[in-house]
Design an enzyme around this catalytic site. Structure first.
Site, mmCIF file in Angstrom:
data_model
loop_
_atom_site.group_PDB
_atom_site.id
_atom_site.type_symbol
_atom_site.label_atom_id
_atom_site.label_comp_id
_atom_site.label_asym_id
_atom_site.label_seq_id
_atom_site.Cartn_x
_atom_site.Cartn_y
_atom_site.Cartn_z
ATOM 1 N N LYS A 167 0.832 -1.204 0.000
ATOM 2 C CA LYS A 167 0.000 0.000 0.000
ATOM 3 C C LYS A 167 0.869 1.258 0.000
ATOM 4 O O LYS A 167 1.720 1.434 0.873
ATOM 5 C CB LYS A 167 -0.898 0.026 1.242
ATOM 6 C CG LYS A 167 -2.098 -0.888 1.121
ATOM 7 C CD LYS A 167 -2.863 -0.954 2.422
ATOM 8 C CE LYS A 167 -3.978 0.060 2.489
ATOM 9 N NZ LYS A 167 -4.805 -0.165 3.716
HETATM 10 O O1 G3P Z 1 -9.632 0.552 4.706
HETATM 11 C C1 G3P Z 1 -9.395 1.798 5.189
HETATM 12 C C2 G3P Z 1 -9.777 1.910 6.603
HETATM 13 O O2 G3P Z 1 -8.934 1.189 7.440
HETATM 14 C C3 G3P Z 1 -9.987 3.279 7.071
HETATM 15 O O3 G3P Z 1 -11.158 3.215 7.755
HETATM 16 O O4 G3P Z 1 -12.813 3.845 9.414
HETATM 17 O O5 G3P Z 1 -10.428 4.648 9.636
HETATM 18 O O6 G3P Z 1 -11.916 5.566 7.882
HETATM 19 P P1 G3P Z 1 -11.601 4.392 8.731
#
Ligand code: G3P
Length: 294
Positions: A113
């Site tokens: 990534k």
């Molecule tokens: O896949 C991306 C994720 O880990 C981010 O999620 O909930 O931190 O926006 P969030």
């Protein structure tokens, strides 16, 4: 267990092999996994080390990350395990690539990534030339997704681009619209970039990702458990997604942009406030595991 498997591949968005196993037992399969510095910082073993006063050096943190993905790797299917490089706003592409090459060697099914920034795109371009699979993260605009396509053209492997739905919702914009727009833009492309709906916060997001035929969706264990608890519903022909915030107010539509995927990737404006904010958050979460114990 899920009997009617969706066409969208399901990845667990987390950093704990036990959780991946639990979800695999619940659903019957897990296609892949995505991790990031914030999720790794929350891993129970890392948390236990920190709580016991153990000092983690950056090398130990990397070794822990390696152990975690090595435990997850055999549990998942062909969507692989995404491993994120540690990059701040000044990390150069060459440094990201060096990390990416190392991480890619940890497991046979790795995706590296990189952020959707100029340096991240440069690292991705160099990576695909070396047949390193990549997942371009922190994508918040159609222009970034167009640049991902152009920078990785010719890749022999599928490339993932990860639009972060929930974080756009958080600021009043309909994140699912970004997924819709990228899918539309890629309709007449060579198909080498697959859309991975990320930052999924609820079952409705997941069903919309299915309805939009997103190739992949990465989903927190909790949301997958919620989906299982209501019997794994699938969107039918009449499924209509309503992008609303937590108070039920309609989210702002993100308009479609007509972009030429054949332009050089450097010509697309990559700047997005949430990409910058996201990098800073990953750095802070990563450093907190070192700082608290240092
Ligand atoms: O896949 C991306 C994720 O880990 C981010 O999620 O909930 O931190 O926006 P969030």
């Amino acid at each position: 267990m899920l009997t009617n498997r969706p066409r969208t591949k399901i990845l667990v968005d987390g950093g704990d092999p036990n959780e991946t196993l639990r979800i695999k037992n619940l659903i019957g399969f897990v296609d892949g996994q995505t991790t990031n510095p914030s999720l790794i910082a929350k891993n129970p073993e890392i948390q236990r080390l920190i709580a016991s006063g153990h000092k983690l050096s950056s090398r130990e943190e990397k070794e822990e990350y390696q152990k975690i993905v090595q435990s997850i790797s055999p549990l998942v299917g062909d969507a692989g395990v995404s491993i994120e490089v540690f990059a701040d706003l000044s990390t150069r592409a060459e440094e990201m690539l060096a990390q990416g090459q190392e991480m890619f060697s940890w497991i046979p099914n790795a995706y590296v990534k990189y952020p959707c920034t100029h340096e991240g795109l440069r690292a991705a371009q160099m990576s695909v030339e070396k047949s390193i699979r990549v997942n371009m993260t922190l994508c918040f605009s159609q222009k970034q997704a167009a640049a991902v396509y152009a920078a990785t053209k010719g890749s022999k492997e599928s490339v993932y681009v990860s639009p972060f739905v929930g974080r756009l919702d958080d600021r009043g914009e309909d994140g699912m619209e970004l997924v819709r727009n990228i899918k539309e833009m890629y309709k007449h492309s060579d198909g080498h970039v697959h859309v991975l709906a990320a930052s999924i916060r609820n079952v409705n997001h997941l069903l919309c990702a299915f309805a939009l035929s997103s190739e992949l969706a990465t989903v927190p264990g909790k949301v997958l458990e919620d989906w299982a608890a209501i019997g794994f519903p699938m969107p039918d022909r009449d499924f209509r997604y309503r992008g609303v915030d937590t108070s039920g107010n309609l989210l702002k539509v993100i308009p479609y942009e007509k972009l030429d995927l054949n332009l050089p990737w450097e010509s697309f404006d990559l700047a997005h406030e949430l990409t910058t904010k996201g990098i800073k958050k990953f750095v802070a979460d990563y450093q907190s595991t070192l700082k608290r114990s240092a």
